[in-house]
Design a protein around this motif. Sequence first.
Motif, PDB file in Angstrom:
ATOM      1  N   GLY A  71       9.395  -3.425 -46.440  1.00  0.00           N
ATOM      2  CA  GLY A  71       9.206  -4.167 -45.200  1.00  0.00           C
ATOM      3  C   GLY A  71       9.699  -5.607 -45.260  1.00  0.00           C
ATOM      4  O   GLY A  71       9.289  -6.438 -44.442  1.00  0.00           O
ATOM      5  N   LEU A  72      10.578  -5.904 -46.213  1.00  0.00           N
ATOM      6  CA  LEU A  72      11.065  -7.277 -46.363  1.00  0.00           C
ATOM      7  C   LEU A  72      12.429  -7.469 -45.699  1.00  0.00           C
ATOM      8  O   LEU A  72      12.769  -8.573 -45.274  1.00  0.00           O
ATOM      9  CB  LEU A  72      11.160  -7.632 -47.856  1.00  0.00           C
ATOM     10  N   VAL A  73      13.198  -6.392 -45.638  1.00  0.00           N
ATOM     11  CA  VAL A  73      14.542  -6.470 -45.069  1.00  0.00           C
ATOM     12  C   VAL A  73      14.638  -5.470 -43.932  1.00  0.00           C
ATOM     13  O   VAL A  73      14.093  -4.365 -44.017  1.00  0.00           O
ATOM     14  CB  VAL A  73      15.604  -6.175 -46.165  1.00  0.00           C
ATOM     15  N   HIS A  74      15.312  -5.890 -42.865  1.00  0.00           N
ATOM     16  CA  HIS A  74      15.541  -5.003 -41.721  1.00  0.00           C
ATOM     17  C   HIS A  74      16.997  -4.565 -41.712  1.00  0.00           C
ATOM     18  O   HIS A  74      17.901  -5.385 -41.868  1.00  0.00           O
ATOM     19  CB  HIS A  74      15.194  -5.734 -40.423  1.00  0.00           C
ATOM     20  N   ARG A  75      17.192  -3.237 -41.569  1.00  0.00           N
ATOM     21  CA  ARG A  75      18.544  -2.686 -41.538  1.00  0.00           C
ATOM     22  C   ARG A  75      18.844  -2.279 -40.105  1.00  0.00           C
ATOM     23  O   ARG A  75      18.124  -1.474 -39.521  1.00  0.00           O
ATOM     24  CB  ARG A  75      18.610  -1.456 -42.451  1.00  0.00           C
ATOM     25  N   ASP A  76      19.905  -2.836 -39.561  1.00  0.00           N
ATOM     26  CA  ASP A  76      20.237  -2.593 -38.159  1.00  0.00           C
ATOM     27  C   ASP A  76      21.609  -1.937 -38.079  1.00  0.00           C
ATOM     28  O   ASP A  76      22.634  -2.614 -38.250  1.00  0.00           O
ATOM     29  CB  ASP A  76      20.220  -3.934 -37.414  1.00  0.00           C
ATOM     30  N   ASP A  86      23.947  -4.356 -40.025  1.00  0.00           N
ATOM     31  CA  ASP A  86      23.535  -5.716 -40.388  1.00  0.00           C
ATOM     32  C   ASP A  86      22.202  -5.689 -41.112  1.00  0.00           C
ATOM     33  O   ASP A  86      21.304  -4.938 -40.730  1.00  0.00           O
ATOM     34  CB  ASP A  86      23.399  -6.587 -39.131  1.00  0.00           C
ATOM     35  N   TYR A  87      22.080  -6.534 -42.117  1.00  0.00           N
ATOM     36  CA  TYR A  87      20.820  -6.692 -42.829  1.00  0.00           C
ATOM     37  C   TYR A  87      20.253  -8.069 -42.523  1.00  0.00           C
ATOM     38  O   TYR A  87      20.991  -9.063 -42.510  1.00  0.00           O
ATOM     39  CB  TYR A  87      21.038  -6.546 -44.338  1.00  0.00           C
ATOM     40  N   SER A  88      18.933  -8.111 -42.276  1.00  0.00           N
ATOM     41  CA  SER A  88      18.294  -9.403 -42.020  1.00  0.00           C
ATOM     42  C   SER A  88      16.887  -9.392 -42.611  1.00  0.00           C
ATOM     43  O   SER A  88      16.380  -8.342 -43.008  1.00  0.00           O
ATOM     44  CB  SER A  88      18.241  -9.673 -40.514  1.00  0.00           C
ATOM     45  N   LEU A  89      16.265 -10.561 -42.682  1.00  0.00           N
ATOM     46  CA  LEU A  89      14.896 -10.648 -43.172  1.00  0.00           C
ATOM     47  C   LEU A  89      13.914 -10.308 -42.064  1.00  0.00           C
ATOM     48  O   LEU A  89      14.105 -10.715 -40.916  1.00  0.00           O
ATOM     49  CB  LEU A  89      14.601 -12.072 -43.671  1.00  0.00           C
ATOM     50  N   THR A  90      12.847  -9.600 -42.401  1.00  0.00           N
ATOM     51  CA  THR A  90      11.707  -9.468 -41.495  1.00  0.00           C
ATOM     52  C   THR A  90      10.867 -10.749 -41.647  1.00  0.00           C
ATOM     53  O   THR A  90      11.152 -11.589 -42.503  1.00  0.00           O
ATOM     54  CB  THR A  90      10.837  -8.269 -41.893  1.00  0.00           C
TER      55      THR A  90
ATOM     56  N   ALA B 112      -1.071  -4.913 -47.855  1.00  0.00           N
ATOM     57  CA  ALA B 112      -1.359  -4.036 -46.719  1.00  0.00           C
ATOM     58  C   ALA B 112      -0.127  -3.920 -45.818  1.00  0.00           C
ATOM     59  O   ALA B 112       0.217  -2.819 -45.359  1.00  0.00           O
ATOM     60  CB  ALA B 112      -2.549  -4.572 -45.926  1.00  0.00           C
ATOM     61  N   ASP B 113       0.560  -5.049 -45.593  1.00  0.00           N
ATOM     62  CA  ASP B 113       1.779  -5.025 -44.771  1.00  0.00           C
ATOM     63  C   ASP B 113       2.880  -4.214 -45.447  1.00  0.00           C
ATOM     64  O   ASP B 113       3.626  -3.477 -44.800  1.00  0.00           O
ATOM     65  CB  ASP B 113       2.277  -6.462 -44.532  1.00  0.00           C
ATOM     66  N   GLU B 115       2.476  -1.772 -47.570  1.00  0.00           N
ATOM     67  CA  GLU B 115       2.149  -0.342 -47.545  1.00  0.00           C
ATOM     68  C   GLU B 115       2.369   0.256 -46.156  1.00  0.00           C
ATOM     69  O   GLU B 115       2.824   1.396 -46.033  1.00  0.00           O
ATOM     70  CB  GLU B 115       0.719  -0.114 -48.048  1.00  0.00           C
ATOM     71  N   LYS B 116       2.101  -0.523 -45.119  1.00  0.00           N
ATOM     72  CA  LYS B 116       2.360  -0.056 -43.755  1.00  0.00           C
ATOM     73  C   LYS B 116       3.867   0.178 -43.558  1.00  0.00           C
ATOM     74  O   LYS B 116       4.287   1.174 -42.988  1.00  0.00           O
ATOM     75  CB  LYS B 116       1.867  -1.125 -42.764  1.00  0.00           C
ATOM     76  N   ALA B 117       4.656  -0.764 -44.049  1.00  0.00           N
ATOM     77  CA  ALA B 117       6.112  -0.645 -43.929  1.00  0.00           C
ATOM     78  C   ALA B 117       6.619   0.585 -44.679  1.00  0.00           C
ATOM     79  O   ALA B 117       7.485   1.321 -44.187  1.00  0.00           O
ATOM     80  CB  ALA B 117       6.784  -1.914 -44.461  1.00  0.00           C
ATOM     81  N   ARG B 118       6.078   0.835 -45.854  1.00  0.00           N
ATOM     82  CA  ARG B 118       6.522   1.978 -46.654  1.00  0.00           C
ATOM     83  C   ARG B 118       6.217   3.294 -45.956  1.00  0.00           C
ATOM     84  O   ARG B 118       7.023   4.214 -45.955  1.00  0.00           O
ATOM     85  CB  ARG B 118       5.814   1.968 -48.004  1.00  0.00           C
TER      86      ARG B 118
END
Lengths: 127, 127
Positions: A71-76, A86-90, B112-113, B115-118
Amino acid sequence: MAVSDPRAGEAMCPYRLVLEHVTSRWGVLVLIQLLDGPHRFSELRRAVGRVGRAVSEKMLTQTLQTLERDGLVHRDAKPVIPPRVDYSLTDLGREAAEQVRSLAEWTRERMADVEKARLAYDEARQP
Amino acid sequence: MAVSDPRAGEAMCPYRLVLEHVTSRWGVLVLIQLLDGPHRFSELRRAVGRVGRAVSEKMLTQTLQTLERDGLVHRDAKPVIPPRVDYSLTDLGREAAEQVRSLAEWTRERMADVEKARLAYDEARQP
């Protein structure tokens, strides 16, 4: 960095594994680079290679997948021709990236002290 | 973590290599542990094994040598019988360790965030 059985690691000590992702060799560079804004895969690969060592396509793909799953990087993936990803930070990723960058900056600022220590260490061990 | 030719790395981008030492799997755990005060080798090995994975004697020795050479860890061999060696943080090491600990704490708070993302990531990829 490579984890033979990720699920075993997650059961044992879940946050340690996320810390390993965030502080992994390429994880660090990807997070810092994405603080500059969204990047395409090839841009990211070039940028990471400039700061550190060259990164293989496979390693960068794995790093991005791991950070995306955490959940650290968003893939678009944009539905255009030719395909564009595109890759960006959440928001979560930005928090991690800012801490990692501050650690990197500290390291850069302290290099003179580190080099002095290394010199003393090596000299004390010379024949 | 392993660097095939450290000198090549140092020539290319010196601070990156120190950042890799500080953020290496065992480097992170050793630095955080030493914030509690000086440790003997065996104490350190036990403590690190409790938080993360068990660490081999060889890996812990290498990690400590690397951190000592970088001026982050102080090795104090006392001339007593039986020999006694204590490891502690230098002032420089304490600065690094505090940043690393704050990153570790952030990771723990955000699990928690993560784990939700995963869960969302894995569900989106199920057949």
